[in-house]
Design a protein around this motif. Sequence first.
Motif, PDB file in Angstrom:
ATOM      1  N   LEU A 113      -5.942   8.077  -3.295  1.00 33.72           N
ATOM      2  CA  LEU A 113      -4.937   8.339  -2.264  1.00 33.72           C
ATOM      3  C   LEU A 113      -5.557   8.255  -0.871  1.00 33.72           C
ATOM      4  CD1 LEU A 113      -2.014   9.169  -1.672  1.00 33.72           C
ATOM      5  CD2 LEU A 113      -2.757  11.538  -1.837  1.00 33.72           C
ATOM      6  N   GLN A 114      -6.726   8.864  -0.697  1.00 36.73           N
ATOM      7  CA  GLN A 114      -7.393   8.813   0.602  1.00 36.73           C
ATOM      8  C   GLN A 114      -7.796   7.386   0.960  1.00 36.73           C
ATOM      9  OE1 GLN A 114     -10.488  11.689   0.021  1.00 36.73           O
ATOM     10  NE2 GLN A 114      -9.227  13.399   0.765  1.00 36.73           N
ATOM     11  N   GLU A 115      -8.239   6.606  -0.017  1.00 34.80           N
ATOM     12  CA  GLU A 115      -8.604   5.204   0.231  1.00 34.80           C
ATOM     13  C   GLU A 115      -7.384   4.396   0.655  1.00 34.80           C
ATOM     14  OE1 GLU A 115     -10.652   1.656   0.590  1.00 34.80           O
ATOM     15  OE2 GLU A 115     -11.403   3.707   0.488  1.00 34.80           O
ATOM     16  N   HIS A 116      -6.255   4.618  -0.023  1.00 33.83           N
ATOM     17  CA  HIS A 116      -5.028   3.912   0.356  1.00 33.83           C
ATOM     18  C   HIS A 116      -4.587   4.298   1.768  1.00 33.83           C
ATOM     19  CE1 HIS A 116      -4.164   1.676  -3.228  1.00 33.83           C
ATOM     20  NE2 HIS A 116      -4.157   2.744  -4.002  1.00 33.83           N
ATOM     21  N   ARG A 122       0.834  -1.210   0.000  1.00 29.79           N
ATOM     22  CA  ARG A 122       0.000   0.000   0.000  1.00 29.79           C
ATOM     23  C   ARG A 122       0.868   1.260   0.000  1.00 29.79           C
ATOM     24  NH1 ARG A 122      -5.566  -0.383  -0.974  1.00 29.79           N
ATOM     25  NH2 ARG A 122      -6.159  -2.442  -0.262  1.00 29.79           N
ATOM     26  N   THR A 123       1.958   1.228   0.759  1.00 29.32           N
ATOM     27  CA  THR A 123       2.848   2.395   0.815  1.00 29.32           C
ATOM     28  C   THR A 123       3.471   2.653  -0.552  1.00 29.32           C
ATOM     29  OG1 THR A 123       3.314   1.879   3.128  1.00 29.32           O
ATOM     30  CG2 THR A 123       4.801   3.416   2.035  1.00 29.32           C
ATOM     31  N   MET A 124       3.879   1.584  -1.225  1.00 29.95           N
ATOM     32  CA  MET A 124       4.440   1.747  -2.572  1.00 29.95           C
ATOM     33  C   MET A 124       3.391   2.319  -3.524  1.00 29.95           C
ATOM     34  SD  MET A 124       6.808  -1.697  -2.784  1.00 29.95           S
ATOM     35  CE  MET A 124       6.659  -1.791  -4.529  1.00 29.95           C
ATOM     36  N   GLU A 125       2.148   1.862  -3.399  1.00 28.48           N
ATOM     37  CA  GLU A 125       1.081   2.395  -4.248  1.00 28.48           C
ATOM     38  C   GLU A 125       0.824   3.869  -3.959  1.00 28.48           C
ATOM     39  OE1 GLU A 125      -2.252  -0.196  -3.645  1.00 28.48           O
ATOM     40  OE2 GLU A 125      -1.347  -1.841  -4.771  1.00 28.48           O
ATOM     41  N   ILE A 126       0.911   4.253  -2.686  1.00 30.11           N
ATOM     42  CA  ILE A 126       0.734   5.667  -2.323  1.00 30.11           C
ATOM     43  C   ILE A 126       1.827   6.511  -2.968  1.00 30.11           C
ATOM     44  CG2 ILE A 126       0.923   7.305  -0.400  1.00 30.11           C
ATOM     45  CD1 ILE A 126      -0.607   5.251   1.299  1.00 30.11           C
ATOM     46  N   PHE A 127       3.080   6.049  -2.889  1.00 32.62           N
ATOM     47  CA  PHE A 127       4.170   6.802  -3.498  1.00 32.62           C
ATOM     48  C   PHE A 127       4.017   6.864  -5.018  1.00 32.62           C
ATOM     49  CE2 PHE A 127       6.624   5.900   0.479  1.00 32.62           C
ATOM     50  CZ  PHE A 127       6.713   7.227   0.868  1.00 32.62           C
ATOM     51  N   GLN A 128       3.518   5.800  -5.613  1.00 29.90           N
ATOM     52  CA  GLN A 128       3.278   5.800  -7.059  1.00 29.90           C
ATOM     53  C   GLN A 128       2.207   6.842  -7.421  1.00 29.90           C
ATOM     54  OE1 GLN A 128       5.033   3.966  -9.194  1.00 29.90           O
ATOM     55  NE2 GLN A 128       3.978   4.844 -10.938  1.00 29.90           N
ATOM     56  N   LEU A 129       1.134   6.877  -6.634  1.00 28.94           N
ATOM     57  CA  LEU A 129       0.086   7.887  -6.878  1.00 28.94           C
ATOM     58  C   LEU A 129       0.627   9.303  -6.706  1.00 28.94           C
ATOM     59  CD1 LEU A 129      -3.064   6.330  -5.172  1.00 28.94           C
ATOM     60  CD2 LEU A 129      -2.821   6.933  -7.577  1.00 28.94           C
ATOM     61  N   SER A 150      -4.084   2.791   7.523  1.00 20.60           N
ATOM     62  CA  SER A 150      -4.340   2.927   8.963  1.00 20.60           C
ATOM     63  C   SER A 150      -5.036   1.677   9.509  1.00 20.60           C
ATOM     64  CB  SER A 150      -5.157   4.186   9.249  1.00 20.60           C
ATOM     65  OG  SER A 150      -6.442   4.071   8.693  1.00 20.60           O
ATOM     66  N   VAL A 151      -5.937   1.069   8.704  1.00 18.30           N
ATOM     67  CA  VAL A 151      -6.590  -0.175   9.133  1.00 18.30           C
ATOM     68  C   VAL A 151      -5.557  -1.289   9.278  1.00 18.30           C
ATOM     69  CG1 VAL A 151      -8.189  -1.988   8.365  1.00 18.30           C
ATOM     70  CG2 VAL A 151      -8.853   0.405   8.193  1.00 18.30           C
ATOM     71  N   LEU A 152      -4.631  -1.371   8.333  1.00 19.45           N
ATOM     72  CA  LEU A 152      -3.594  -2.412   8.393  1.00 19.45           C
ATOM     73  C   LEU A 152      -2.680  -2.220   9.598  1.00 19.45           C
ATOM     74  CD1 LEU A 152      -2.679  -2.737   4.610  1.00 19.45           C
ATOM     75  CD2 LEU A 152      -3.797  -4.451   6.033  1.00 19.45           C
ATOM     76  N   PHE A 153      -2.364  -0.958   9.914  1.00 24.05           N
ATOM     77  CA  PHE A 153      -1.529  -0.713  11.090  1.00 24.05           C
ATOM     78  C   PHE A 153      -2.264  -1.100  12.373  1.00 24.05           C
ATOM     79  CE2 PHE A 153       1.413   1.951   8.567  1.00 24.05           C
ATOM     80  CZ  PHE A 153       2.599   1.438   9.055  1.00 24.05           C
ATOM     81  N   ARG A 154      -3.562  -0.844  12.443  1.00 19.86           N
ATOM     82  CA  ARG A 154      -4.331  -1.269  13.617  1.00 19.86           C
ATOM     83  C   ARG A 154      -4.349  -2.792  13.726  1.00 19.86           C
ATOM     84  NH1 ARG A 154      -9.394   1.395  12.305  1.00 19.86           N
ATOM     85  NH2 ARG A 154      -8.444   3.160  11.310  1.00 19.86           N
ATOM     86  N   LYS A 155      -4.524  -3.464  12.593  1.00 17.33           N
ATOM     87  CA  LYS A 155      -4.519  -4.927  12.580  1.00 17.33           C
ATOM     88  C   LYS A 155      -3.164  -5.459  13.045  1.00 17.33           C
ATOM     89  CE  LYS A 155      -5.000  -8.802   9.353  1.00 17.33           C
ATOM     90  NZ  LYS A 155      -5.243  -9.174   7.947  1.00 17.33           N
ATOM     91  N   LEU A 156      -2.080  -4.842  12.564  1.00 21.31           N
ATOM     92  CA  LEU A 156      -0.738  -5.263  12.965  1.00 21.31           C
ATOM     93  C   LEU A 156      -0.539  -5.061  14.461  1.00 21.31           C
ATOM     94  CD1 LEU A 156       1.988  -6.319  11.962  1.00 21.31           C
ATOM     95  CD2 LEU A 156       2.678  -3.956  11.613  1.00 21.31           C
TER      96      LEU A 156
END
Length: 186
Positions: A85-88, A54-61, A93-99
């Motif tokens: 961008l907002q969806e990513h 997701r982070t790579m996709e954000i940087f690509q966007l 943030s959801v993935l960080f909460r899950k982690l």
Amino acid sequence: MTTPPIVTPFGGQPPPQQQQQQQQQQQQAQAARDVNTASLCRIGQETVQDIVLRTMEIFQLLRNMQLPNGVTYHPNTHQDRLGKLQEHLRMLSVLFRKLRLVYDKCNENCAGLESIPPEQLIPFVEDDGSKHEERPAGQGRPASEDRREILEVNKKLKQKNQQLKQIMDQLRNLIWEINSMLAVRS
């Protein structure tokens, strides 16, 4: 037709055998709710991989977005990219909460385990005398014979490596000569 209630002779409590069965059922239900620590670690690893993706996709966007530096841009395209961008970012943030949940659960599961110093996890070579004394009689070859065999295998391995290196050097020289001949003809 209904069955009559069981009358217990132990003052309103079920018999000990029935209590044990109930405890076993409760323990099995608790075990089903608990997740294996190894599978939690696998889930955590997959979550980290998702975060990186997701982070790579954000940087690509962000790389593809144009700055408003006087160039005309299409508002629909800009809004679409901004929405992505907002969806990513929301998913990140959801993935960080899950982690964080996985991390907390792993720490909770491992809290009762005793810590083993890393020195005990690393095998080391002892001297021949101590190995020979610990080994029962008739349980294989002595350590000196094993060591000799290992040295022979290492010697053969070094010879094979040397042969492979010579072959690679010869191939490299041959390719260099072919390339230089082709360069001369061109």
